[in-house]
Design a protein around this motif. Structure first.
Motif, PDB file in Angstrom:
ATOM      1  N   UNK A  15      51.258   9.732   4.601  1.00  0.00           N
ATOM      2  CA  UNK A  15      49.892  10.228   4.758  1.00  0.00           C
ATOM      3  C   UNK A  15      49.663  10.697   6.186  1.00  0.00           C
ATOM      4  N   UNK A  16      48.697  11.616   6.328  1.00  0.00           N
ATOM      5  CA  UNK A  16      48.333  12.082   7.645  1.00  0.00           C
ATOM      6  C   UNK A  16      48.635  13.549   7.847  1.00  0.00           C
ATOM      7  N   UNK A  17      48.224  14.056   8.995  1.00  0.00           N
ATOM      8  CA  UNK A  17      48.418  15.468   9.319  1.00  0.00           C
ATOM      9  C   UNK A  17      49.269  15.652  10.575  1.00  0.00           C
ATOM     10  N   UNK A  18      49.832  14.561  11.073  1.00  0.00           N
ATOM     11  CA  UNK A  18      50.747  14.623  12.212  1.00  0.00           C
ATOM     12  C   UNK A  18      51.993  13.824  11.875  1.00  0.00           C
ATOM     13  N   UNK A  19      53.038  14.012  12.665  1.00  0.00           N
ATOM     14  CA  UNK A  19      54.273  13.260  12.464  1.00  0.00           C
ATOM     15  C   UNK A  19      54.025  11.765  12.627  1.00  0.00           C
ATOM     16  N   UNK A  20      54.700  10.977  11.807  1.00  0.00           N
ATOM     17  CA  UNK A  20      54.575   9.524  11.863  1.00  0.00           C
ATOM     18  C   UNK A  20      55.789   8.934  12.577  1.00  0.00           C
ATOM     19  N   UNK A  21      55.549   7.993  13.471  1.00  0.00           N
ATOM     20  CA  UNK A  21      56.628   7.393  14.258  1.00  0.00           C
ATOM     21  C   UNK A  21      56.499   5.883  14.238  1.00  0.00           C
ATOM     22  N   UNK A  22      57.520   5.212  14.759  1.00  0.00           N
ATOM     23  CA  UNK A  22      57.481   3.754  14.805  1.00  0.00           C
ATOM     24  C   UNK A  22      57.314   3.156  13.426  1.00  0.00           C
ATOM     25  N   UNK A  23      56.556   2.070  13.333  1.00  0.00           N
ATOM     26  CA  UNK A  23      56.339   1.403  12.047  1.00  0.00           C
ATOM     27  C   UNK A  23      55.673   2.325  11.031  1.00  0.00           C
ATOM     28  N   UNK A  24      54.861   3.263  11.512  1.00  0.00           N
ATOM     29  CA  UNK A  24      54.136   4.150  10.607  1.00  0.00           C
ATOM     30  C   UNK A  24      55.071   5.067   9.819  1.00  0.00           C
ATOM     31  N   UNK A  25      56.292   5.288  10.345  1.00  0.00           N
ATOM     32  CA  UNK A  25      57.198   6.182   9.620  1.00  0.00           C
ATOM     33  C   UNK A  25      57.557   5.622   8.243  1.00  0.00           C
ATOM     34  N   UNK A  26      57.601   4.322   8.116  1.00  0.00           N
ATOM     35  CA  UNK A  26      57.938   3.717   6.828  1.00  0.00           C
ATOM     36  C   UNK A  26      56.743   3.241   6.029  1.00  0.00           C
ATOM     37  N   UNK A  27      55.537   3.459   6.557  1.00  0.00           N
ATOM     38  CA  UNK A  27      54.325   2.935   5.910  1.00  0.00           C
ATOM     39  C   UNK A  27      53.740   3.976   4.968  1.00  0.00           C
TER      40      UNK A  27
END
Length: 413
Positions: A15-27
């Motif tokens: 989800x989201x409109x920007x790249x996801x990094x850290x823990x958020x990459x797998x969330x």
């Protein structure tokens, strides 16, 4: 036009409109028993119930039954070289005999062989090859891809290639994002005179590409025997002045300093990064440079694999792309690099899904419109012959696509 995708067993999406990094990459979101409504090419509703009868938007023109299977966003391939003439199957034997990529290049093979063929090809011949490759990519779930030039290496041939890329984008259902990469190699006629070729790139090619609006990005192969860090910076800064966003092929074969340069020029992405060191990764993290990793190339060349987990731990958003090209990764399917990323990078299926959808979209400035299944984004959707996300990575090496929906229209299956 309205399309309903009903009976979705499991919807998996970042989800989201920007790249996801850290823990958020797998969330990512995992939503069972749902449906998706697409109207006029855009996602209008993601239902929480098990029936499309809950949709309030009116009657659907098309109903697609997901039959209880896995559904994800369409795949976004953020790194391809699909516009070329001249396959290089004869180099397979040379690789098996132990010759390296740079050895083959030094003998006039590799990129330079494809350059010769691409220069001789007509625009129509390039279009035909490109359309065939896009058909294969679409059949394997890719709905958006980047296409680099770089097999012309003259002003005329590079403009011809980018005009062909523009035509591909107009004629094919796959969305195509163009990148100028005249700095892909030093052409034979400039051997030993790289400074003069850099001058040609900066004084003639890049301004003409920008004038015709043929590309959104400027990429350079920063590597031993190709372009130095200093030359790469000059080319990328020239591109920026002309309105082209910087990308960089960095640390693919040797650790040269390309990842640090990516941070200094605030590149949208740095790509390959097999030999990136801590200083380079720190520079990328500080400048929010997306790492576009190409595990299929590591596999095909027998090279090491990039430090994907380290990158995620450092807060670098990681994308996974195919690197489809005729020499170091002759494969249009993004599924296989996704499988390799899971098995060799030791990334989770959730992290890899984000890498091949939302983060890939961010690496080509498309994350506001695609890369996830959310309201207001394009209806780019894949139904898989898989019951859940783990199966997609467990059953590898085959095409698991059942149906592809592009902008709300069923285009495969």
């Amino acid at each position: 036009m309205a399309t309903i995708i009903k009976n979705i067993g499991l919807l998996a999406t970042p989800t989201g409109v920007i790249a996801q990094s850290g823990d958020a990459q797998g969330a990512i979101q995992l939503i069972p028993d749902t449906y998706i409504a697409v109207k006029d090419g855009v996602i209008e509703e993601v239902g929480k119930a098990g029936s499309s009868r809950d949709w309030q938007g009116g009657e659907a023109d098309t109903v697609v039954d997901a039959q209880g299977l896995l559904v994800t966003p369409g795949l976004v391939d953020a790194h391809t070289h699909l516009l070329f003439a001249g396959w290089r199957q004869r180099e397979l034997a040379l690789k098996l005999q132990g010759m390296s990529y740079l050895d083959i290049l030094a003998q006039g093979g590799g990129i330079l062989h494809t350059v010769e063929k691409t220069r001789a090809a007509s625009l129509e011949e390039l279009l035909d090859q490109g359309m065939k490759s896009l058909d294969i990519m679409l059949a394997h779930g890719t709905t958006t891809c980047e296409v680099k030039s770089g097999y012309g290496l003259t002003t005329e041939a590079e403009l011809k290639s980018l005009r062909a890329v523009r035509q591909l984008g107009r004629q094919h259902v796959v969305d195509v994002v163009p990148t100028f990469m005249g700095a892909h190699a030093i052409p034979v006629e400039y051997k030993g005179r790289s400074t003069e070729y850099v001058r040609l790139l900066c004084e003639e090619m890049i301004p003409l590409v920008a004038e015709e609006r043929l590309a959104e990005f400027c990429d350079v192969f920063c590597e031993t025997g190709v372009f130095t860090v200093e030359e790469s910076r000059e080319i990328l800064e020239c591109g920026k002045r002309c309105g082209l966003l910087p990308k960089i092929h960095a640390e693919e074969i040797t650790a040269l300093g390309g990842a640090e340069l990516a941070g200094k020029v605030r590149a949208t992405s740095a790509e390959h990064l097999i030999h990136a060191d801590d200083n380079g990764l720190d520079a990328m993290a500080a400048a929010n440079v997306i790492a576009v990793l190409l595990p299929g190339t590591s596999f095909y060349l027998g090279e090491a694999f990039a430090r994907a987990k380290d990158m995620i731990d450092r807060g670098i958003a990681v994308a996974v792309a195919s690197d489809f090209n005729p020499g170091s990764c002759p494969n249009e399917s993004l599924q296989i690099p996704m499988n390799i990323a899971c098995l060799k990078y030791r990334l989770t299926p959730e992290q890899v899904l984000t890498a091949a959808t939302l983060n890939g979209a961010a690496a080509i400035n498309r994350s506001g419109s695609t890369g996830s299944i959310e309201l207001g984004k394009l209806g780019d959707i894949v139904i898989w012959n898989a019951p859940d996300l783990n199966f997609l990575f467990y059953h590898w090496g085959v095409n698991l696509v059942k149906t592809v929906v592009k902008r709300g229209k069923r285009v495969v299956g």
